[in-house]
Design an enzyme around this catalytic site. Structure first.
Site, PDB file in Angstrom:
ATOM      1  N   ASP A   9       0.847  -1.184   0.000  1.00 62.17           N
ATOM      2  CA  ASP A   9       0.000   0.000   0.000  1.00 62.17           C
ATOM      3  C   ASP A   9       0.889   1.242   0.000  1.00 62.17           C
ATOM      4  OD1 ASP A   9       0.944   0.254   2.576  1.00 62.17           O
ATOM      5  OD2 ASP A   9      -0.925  -0.321   3.537  1.00 62.17           O
ATOM      6  N   ASP A  23      -7.950  -6.746   2.280  1.00 58.17           N
ATOM      7  CA  ASP A  23      -6.884  -6.935   3.265  1.00 58.17           C
ATOM      8  C   ASP A  23      -7.344  -6.349   4.587  1.00 58.17           C
ATOM      9  OD1 ASP A  23      -5.089  -4.364   4.217  1.00 58.17           O
ATOM     10  OD2 ASP A  23      -6.240  -3.965   2.398  1.00 58.17           O
ATOM     11  N   CYS A  37     -13.020 -26.479  10.244  1.00 60.37           N
ATOM     12  CA  CYS A  37     -11.776 -25.877   9.751  1.00 60.37           C
ATOM     13  C   CYS A  37     -10.692 -26.939   9.586  1.00 60.37           C
ATOM     14  CB  CYS A  37     -11.313 -24.797  10.724  1.00 60.37           C
ATOM     15  SG  CYS A  37      -9.806 -23.943  10.199  1.00 60.37           S
ATOM     16  N   CYS A  78      -7.330 -26.200   9.381  1.00 56.88           N
ATOM     17  CA  CYS A  78      -6.015 -25.635   9.675  1.00 56.88           C
ATOM     18  C   CYS A  78      -5.268 -26.495  10.694  1.00 56.88           C
ATOM     19  CB  CYS A  78      -6.142 -24.197  10.189  1.00 56.88           C
ATOM     20  SG  CYS A  78      -6.681 -24.044  11.904  1.00 56.88           S
ATOM     21  N   CYS A  95      -6.795 -26.354  14.320  1.00 55.86           N
ATOM     22  CA  CYS A  95      -8.044 -27.092  14.553  1.00 55.86           C
ATOM     23  C   CYS A  95      -7.864 -28.596  14.416  1.00 55.86           C
ATOM     24  CB  CYS A  95      -9.120 -26.597  13.590  1.00 55.86           C
ATOM     25  SG  CYS A  95      -9.687 -24.916  13.971  1.00 55.86           S
ATOM     26  N   HIS A 152      -5.390 -19.992  12.687  1.00 55.79           N
ATOM     27  CA  HIS A 152      -6.802 -20.333  12.478  1.00 55.79           C
ATOM     28  C   HIS A 152      -7.580 -19.170  11.869  1.00 55.79           C
ATOM     29  CE1 HIS A 152     -10.919 -21.509  12.922  1.00 55.79           C
ATOM     30  NE2 HIS A 152     -11.130 -20.374  13.574  1.00 55.79           N
TER      31      HIS A 152
END
Length: 370
Positions: A93, A264, A302, A304, A307, A333
């Protein structure tokens, strides 16, 4: 004009759309959420974590990196990709939003502000912002714009919008690197007419993509959605659209429903550092005594690392003991949740059921949040 970053649509469902962003560092399926690596790192996680989360694009912050370690140093070290050990797509940015929070002195020449590191006076013009981003070497770079906090008088919002358009022209002239895509930024607060005027004038300049800035700065979700609709209504259909700084799950889907492709926000990692967990059934705080003996995962849906490996009881224990690993595991997560949410939104668009997916998610998420 040929751009080094292009967007190709693959499906539409109402105003929602799915597509592919093609960059020199690979392809990115949209809609997409970009983890924020403010100082060339996403807080508490590393590049390998991001790869395992299937992050395809990461954002870094021009303002912070120009001060520490400095654009010259990053350039000498081979650019941000080399510095971060990140071989996928990067976006920087312009620093406009971060500077806005420092109450800068804004003139036609640029912005002047005090460094948060040592208090030194720093000046940045639109041309400076582009030069710094070219040194950093991201694949997508943003023009310097004027961000106005809301609510604000119409005259202030209009003045900031018009200056942003003039600065965008200067950024376009200053930009030299043919391997970088320069995105314009639409301003105008929550006034639909100002958003349309800004989007029209910015689109006429012919950028590779378009950010929609100046949101998530105090406006209501209704006003935010109205502003997004107004901007999207006149932006080119063949260029990516990016709402800057938006990260709450319902807000993301609201924006996708209005034709936005990229997002974002620091929210998933910031919330994780305070124990807040996001799931499709709402959010909760892992520090609550309710999870002291809970052997289940944060989110059964989930996939991930967190998890699939650790219980709520264990993660609560880590937070109570102030263990750094707890921050990392919750960040993993929350990031995976948003990245996966974007993937599920894409699928819903492709099969023509995004509206139903959107409504069902809002019901589950709002009922479960605590």
């Amino acid at each position: 004009m040929t751009y080094p970053v292009t967007w190709t649509g693959s499906a539409v469902d109402g105003a929602a759309r799915a597509g592919t962003l093609s960059t020199p560092r690979g392809t990115v399926e949209t809609p997409v959420f970009m983890p924020v690596g403010t100082r060339a790192n996403v807080k508490t996680v590393d590049s390998r974590d991001l790869l395992e989360l299937d992050a395809r694009i990461v954002l870094a912050n021009t303002y912070h990196l120009m001060l520490r370690p400095g654009a010259d140093i990053v350039e000498k070290l081979g650019g941000l990709h080399q510095l971060m050990s990140w071989d996928r797509t990067l976006l920087t940015d312009s620093g406009g939003f971060q500077v806005y929070s420092l109450e800068p002195d804004v003139t036609e020449d640029g912005v002047s502000f005090r460094s948060t590191f040592d208090g030194d006076l720093v000046h940045m013009s639109p041309e400076d912002s582009i030069r710094i981003q070219e040194q950093l070497g991201a694949n997508i770079v943003m023009v310097l714009d004027v961000c106005v906090g809301l609510p604000a008088p119409e005259s202030v919002v209009k003045s900031g919008m018009e200056r942003s358009v003039r600065w965008a022209e200067r950024c376009l002239v200053a930009h030299r690197r043919s391997d970088q895509a320069l995105f314009g930024i639409v301003q105008g607060g929550v006034d639909p007419d100002l958003r349309v005027a800004s989007a029209t004038r910015t689109a006429e300049l012919g950028f590779a993509g378009y950010g929609i800035g100046g949101l998530s700065v105090g406006e209501t979700s209704t006003d935010r959605n109205t502003a997004i609709e107004a901007a999207v209504s006149v932006l080119p259909d063949d260029r990516p659209r990016y709402v800057m700084g938006l990260g709450d799950p319902e807000g993301l889907l609201d924006a996708i429903a209005r034709g936005v492709d990229m997002f974002d926000c620091v929210m998933p990692t910031r919330h994780a550092r305070h124990g807040k967990v996001h799931t499709g059934s709402g959010s909760f705080n892992i520090r609550s005594v309710d999870y002291e003996l809970d052997e289940g995962p944060l989110d059964a849906a989930c996939d991930c690392l967190t998890c699939s490996t650790y219980s709520r009881a264990y993660l609560r224990h880590l937070f109570r003991m102030k263990e750094i690993s707890g921050l990392r595991l919750l960040s993993i997560h929350n990031l995976r949740f948003l990245i996966s949410l974007m993937a599920r939104a894409r699928t819903a668009i492709e099969v023509g059921r995004f509206e139903r997916f959107h409504e069902e998610f809002k019901i589950r998420h709002s009922q479960g949040s605590v």
